[in-house]
Design an enzyme around this catalytic site. Sequence first.
Site, PDB file in Angstrom:
ATOM      1  N   ARG A  79      11.045   0.080   8.716  1.00 46.38           N
ATOM      2  CA  ARG A  79      11.451  -0.389  10.046  1.00 46.38           C
ATOM      3  C   ARG A  79      12.971  -0.311  10.134  1.00 46.38           C
ATOM      4  O   ARG A  79      13.676  -0.654   9.164  1.00 46.38           O
ATOM      5  CB  ARG A  79      11.010  -1.841  10.287  1.00 46.38           C
ATOM      6  CG  ARG A  79       9.537  -2.011  10.657  1.00 46.38           C
ATOM      7  CD  ARG A  79       9.169  -1.388  12.005  1.00 46.38           C
ATOM      8  NE  ARG A  79       7.749  -1.535  12.327  1.00 46.38           N
ATOM      9  CZ  ARG A  79       6.803  -0.647  12.032  1.00 46.38           C
ATOM     10  NH1 ARG A  79       7.115   0.474  11.387  1.00 46.38           N
ATOM     11  NH2 ARG A  79       5.554  -0.849  12.397  1.00 46.38           N
ATOM     12  N   ASP A 119      13.059   7.607   9.039  1.00 53.33           N
ATOM     13  CA  ASP A 119      11.981   7.899   9.995  1.00 53.33           C
ATOM     14  C   ASP A 119      11.937   6.804  11.051  1.00 53.33           C
ATOM     15  O   ASP A 119      11.125   6.870  11.977  1.00 53.33           O
ATOM     16  CB  ASP A 119      10.649   7.953   9.224  1.00 53.33           C
ATOM     17  CG  ASP A 119       9.479   8.417  10.096  1.00 53.33           C
ATOM     18  OD1 ASP A 119       9.656   9.428  10.810  1.00 53.33           O
ATOM     19  OD2 ASP A 119       8.415   7.775  10.071  1.00 53.33           O
ATOM     20  N   GLU A 155      15.295   2.442  18.154  1.00 49.39           N
ATOM     21  CA  GLU A 155      14.467   3.627  18.430  1.00 49.39           C
ATOM     22  C   GLU A 155      13.610   3.508  19.689  1.00 49.39           C
ATOM     23  O   GLU A 155      13.159   4.518  20.233  1.00 49.39           O
ATOM     24  CB  GLU A 155      13.546   3.925  17.235  1.00 49.39           C
ATOM     25  CG  GLU A 155      12.397   2.918  17.060  1.00 49.39           C
ATOM     26  CD  GLU A 155      11.494   3.256  15.881  1.00 49.39           C
ATOM     27  OE1 GLU A 155      12.013   3.489  14.772  1.00 49.39           O
ATOM     28  OE2 GLU A 155      10.263   3.283  16.068  1.00 49.39           O
ATOM     29  N   CYS A 206       9.104  -2.357   2.529  1.00 45.29           N
ATOM     30  CA  CYS A 206       8.722  -3.741   2.834  1.00 45.29           C
ATOM     31  C   CYS A 206       8.690  -3.916   4.353  1.00 45.29           C
ATOM     32  O   CYS A 206       9.289  -3.127   5.080  1.00 45.29           O
ATOM     33  CB  CYS A 206       9.701  -4.723   2.185  1.00 45.29           C
ATOM     34  SG  CYS A 206      11.399  -4.444   2.674  1.00 45.29           S
ATOM     35  N   ASP A 227       9.573  -6.598  -5.416  1.00 42.77           N
ATOM     36  CA  ASP A 227       8.621  -7.132  -4.437  1.00 42.77           C
ATOM     37  C   ASP A 227       8.501  -8.621  -4.700  1.00 42.77           C
ATOM     38  O   ASP A 227       8.683  -9.074  -5.837  1.00 42.77           O
ATOM     39  CB  ASP A 227       7.242  -6.445  -4.601  1.00 42.77           C
ATOM     40  CG  ASP A 227       6.339  -6.661  -3.386  1.00 42.77           C
ATOM     41  OD1 ASP A 227       6.057  -7.830  -3.052  1.00 42.77           O
ATOM     42  OD2 ASP A 227       5.917  -5.666  -2.773  1.00 42.77           O
ATOM     43  N   HIS A 275       9.879   8.621  13.688  1.00 40.89           N
ATOM     44  CA  HIS A 275       8.720   7.759  13.387  1.00 40.89           C
ATOM     45  C   HIS A 275       7.420   8.571  13.302  1.00 40.89           C
ATOM     46  O   HIS A 275       6.451   8.268  13.990  1.00 40.89           O
ATOM     47  CB  HIS A 275       8.610   6.645  14.443  1.00 40.89           C
ATOM     48  CG  HIS A 275       8.026   5.383  13.873  1.00 40.89           C
ATOM     49  ND1 HIS A 275       8.543   4.138  14.127  1.00 40.89           N
ATOM     50  CD2 HIS A 275       6.966   5.180  13.054  1.00 40.89           C
ATOM     51  CE1 HIS A 275       7.825   3.229  13.499  1.00 40.89           C
ATOM     52  NE2 HIS A 275       6.867   3.843  12.835  1.00 40.89           N
ATOM     53  N   LYS A 306       0.827  -1.215   0.000  1.00 42.37           N
ATOM     54  CA  LYS A 306       0.000   0.000   0.000  1.00 42.37           C
ATOM     55  C   LYS A 306       0.869   1.277   0.000  1.00 42.37           C
ATOM     56  O   LYS A 306       0.621   2.198  -0.754  1.00 42.37           O
ATOM     57  CB  LYS A 306      -0.938  -0.021   1.215  1.00 42.37           C
ATOM     58  CG  LYS A 306      -2.008  -1.107   1.091  1.00 42.37           C
ATOM     59  CD  LYS A 306      -2.848  -1.256   2.321  1.00 42.37           C
ATOM     60  CE  LYS A 306      -2.151  -1.963   3.461  1.00 42.37           C
ATOM     61  NZ  LYS A 306      -1.801  -3.378   3.208  1.00 42.37           N
TER      62      LYS A 306
HETATM   63  P1  NAI Z   1       1.894  -3.906   2.837  1.00 48.14           P
HETATM   64  O1  NAI Z   1       1.728  -5.190   3.537  1.00 48.14           O
HETATM   65  O2  NAI Z   1       0.738  -3.302   2.096  1.00 48.14           O
HETATM   66  O3  NAI Z   1       3.110  -4.018   1.790  1.00 48.14           O
HETATM   67  C1  NAI Z   1       4.326  -4.635   2.065  1.00 48.14           C
HETATM   68  C2  NAI Z   1       4.887  -5.125   0.757  1.00 48.14           C
HETATM   69  O4  NAI Z   1       6.194  -5.654   1.001  1.00 48.14           O
HETATM   70  C3  NAI Z   1       4.052  -6.256   0.119  1.00 48.14           C
HETATM   71  O5  NAI Z   1       3.771  -5.955  -1.245  1.00 48.14           O
HETATM   72  C4  NAI Z   1       4.942  -7.490   0.265  1.00 48.14           C
HETATM   73  O6  NAI Z   1       4.784  -8.429  -0.805  1.00 48.14           O
HETATM   74  C5  NAI Z   1       6.328  -6.836   0.236  1.00 48.14           C
HETATM   75  N1  NAI Z   1       7.366  -7.696   0.788  1.00 48.14           N
HETATM   76  C6  NAI Z   1       7.278  -8.580   1.824  1.00 48.14           C
HETATM   77  N2  NAI Z   1       8.453  -9.206   2.001  1.00 48.14           N
HETATM   78  C7  NAI Z   1       9.282  -8.711   1.057  1.00 48.14           C
HETATM   79  C8  NAI Z   1      10.626  -8.984   0.708  1.00 48.14           C
HETATM   80  N3  NAI Z   1      11.355  -9.925   1.348  1.00 48.14           N
HETATM   81  N4  NAI Z   1      11.180  -8.283  -0.312  1.00 48.14           N
HETATM   82  C9  NAI Z   1      10.446  -7.361  -0.995  1.00 48.14           C
HETATM   83  N5  NAI Z   1       9.172  -7.075  -0.723  1.00 48.14           N
HETATM   84  C10 NAI Z   1       8.602  -7.750   0.278  1.00 48.14           C
HETATM   85  O7  NAI Z   1       2.469  -2.887   3.931  1.00 48.14           O
HETATM   86  P2  NAI Z   1       2.406  -1.302   3.913  1.00 48.14           P
HETATM   87  O8  NAI Z   1       1.137  -0.831   4.532  1.00 48.14           O
HETATM   88  O9  NAI Z   1       2.772  -0.795   2.573  1.00 48.14           O
HETATM   89  O10 NAI Z   1       3.575  -0.964   4.972  1.00 48.14           O
HETATM   90  C11 NAI Z   1       4.933  -1.247   4.695  1.00 48.14           C
HETATM   91  C12 NAI Z   1       5.740  -1.049   5.953  1.00 48.14           C
HETATM   92  O11 NAI Z   1       5.749   0.351   6.308  1.00 48.14           O
HETATM   93  C13 NAI Z   1       5.164  -1.727   7.227  1.00 48.14           C
HETATM   94  O12 NAI Z   1       5.596  -3.073   7.307  1.00 48.14           O
HETATM   95  C14 NAI Z   1       5.748  -0.910   8.331  1.00 48.14           C
HETATM   96  O13 NAI Z   1       6.978  -1.484   8.717  1.00 48.14           O
HETATM   97  C15 NAI Z   1       6.027   0.453   7.680  1.00 48.14           C
HETATM   98  N6  NAI Z   1       5.196   1.534   8.246  1.00 48.14           N
HETATM   99  C16 NAI Z   1       5.830   2.657   8.723  1.00 48.14           C
HETATM  100  C17 NAI Z   1       5.097   3.698   9.257  1.00 48.14           C
HETATM  101  C18 NAI Z   1       5.749   4.969   9.739  1.00 48.14           C
HETATM  102  O14 NAI Z   1       5.087   5.749  10.447  1.00 48.14           O
HETATM  103  N7  NAI Z   1       6.977   5.246   9.393  1.00 48.14           N
HETATM  104  C19 NAI Z   1       3.642   3.600   9.384  1.00 48.14           C
HETATM  105  C20 NAI Z   1       3.072   2.411   8.774  1.00 48.14           C
HETATM  106  C21 NAI Z   1       3.845   1.417   8.267  1.00 48.14           C
END
Ligand code: NAI
Length: 330
Positions: A232, A256, A261, A203, A172, A293, A152
């Site tokens: 992360r 971020d 952290e 990711c 991905d 963050h 997303k």
């Molecule tokens: P999501 O689940 O929609 O997308 C994650 C994508 O990473 C998926 O398309 C998945 O297939 C891919 N993925 C999984 N393992 C992988 C790998 N080994 N190599 C390449 N791609 C891989 O998650 P979303 O919502 O896009 O969030 C992503 C990350 O953002 C979260 O896991 C979280 O750690 C981080 N995040 C950070 C925030 C912040 O405030 N800085 C807030 C929300 C999320």
Amino acid sequence: MKISFFSSKSYDRSYFNRFNTSYQLKFYDTDLSLESIDLLSDSQAVCVFVNDQLNADVIKQLAAKNVKIIALRCAGFNNVDLQAAKAHGIAVVRVPAYSPHAVAEHAVALILTLNRKTHKAYNRVREGNFSLERLTGFDLFGKTVGVIGTGKIGEAFAKIMKGFGCRVLAYDLQPHPDLVALGIEYVALDALFTASDIVSLHCPLTPQTNRLINADTLQQMKPNAMLINTSRGGLVDTSAVIKALKTGHLGYFGIDVYEQEADLFFHDLSESIIQDDMLMRLMSFPNVLITSHQGFFTEEALCQIAQVTFQNIRDFEAGQLNPSTTLVQP
Ligand code: NAI
């Protein structure tokens, strides 16, 4: 039902109180740990955030306190031992998508600030220094941006960078056909590293992605490239990044999130002696930008987090957990 919130801040109180219709809410500033668990009294639900460590010992104690549901008010869940929750019959729910745009736009903010140095220009101009020396940036138009993880947030980010006129490469495990139709090119990970002027991580942190950015992958990156991490901290080997910044191979680093952290971010430590030498070294580089963050931190996201968390708990009470927000079904 009583819900106990850990690691809560004024904005958590404000947004959760605004959307609460039926629950008794108890807010604790402290994070959830074996030490703070005694604060819990007859709460069937705990609501936690990214840096609360819900390991097997903590979950065992939650079960002993009769907690039935762990409601994460975030998307990432690398801080929760899901198997332990399952073993103790505790449901785990999360907010998988509160605002992907919030985080994607923050990643873009880091890029623009590092590139055009608006943070430095702001301070200079306020001091009557109107010189342009050392403020040179580069056009984003025509540059190659590598996006790792096109879920997303990665999707929203890739679309924004496409709008800047960048060539967007992606990696991905599950390529996204809609993005291919928009001209985003899925490539192998090494091809992404070698071709990108900017690499942005979107990711999740998993055993496979732990320290995805290390001495080897940094070496594959173009000299003077920019690395952005809003995902992360554990995705990046920070000591390897420091070495690459010192040699000048890595041109810019915007984060971020930071692996260590938990004891730092979200706290005002302005009058404290910060003990984390790695973070302090990072802060000493002129080409490093750190935010604590705040990628998620928009009005829209905070409303969504509160609304989805309450809906998750209502679904649990009704015995109808939503599969898209449920990590552990008891
Ligand atoms: P999501 O689940 O929609 O997308 C994650 C994508 O990473 C998926 O398309 C998945 O297939 C891919 N993925 C999984 N393992 C992988 C790998 N080994 N190599 C390449 N791609 C891989 O998650 P979303 O919502 O896009 O969030 C992503 C990350 O953002 C979260 O896991 C979280 O750690 C981080 N995040 C950070 C925030 C912040 O405030 N800085 C807030 C929300 C999320």
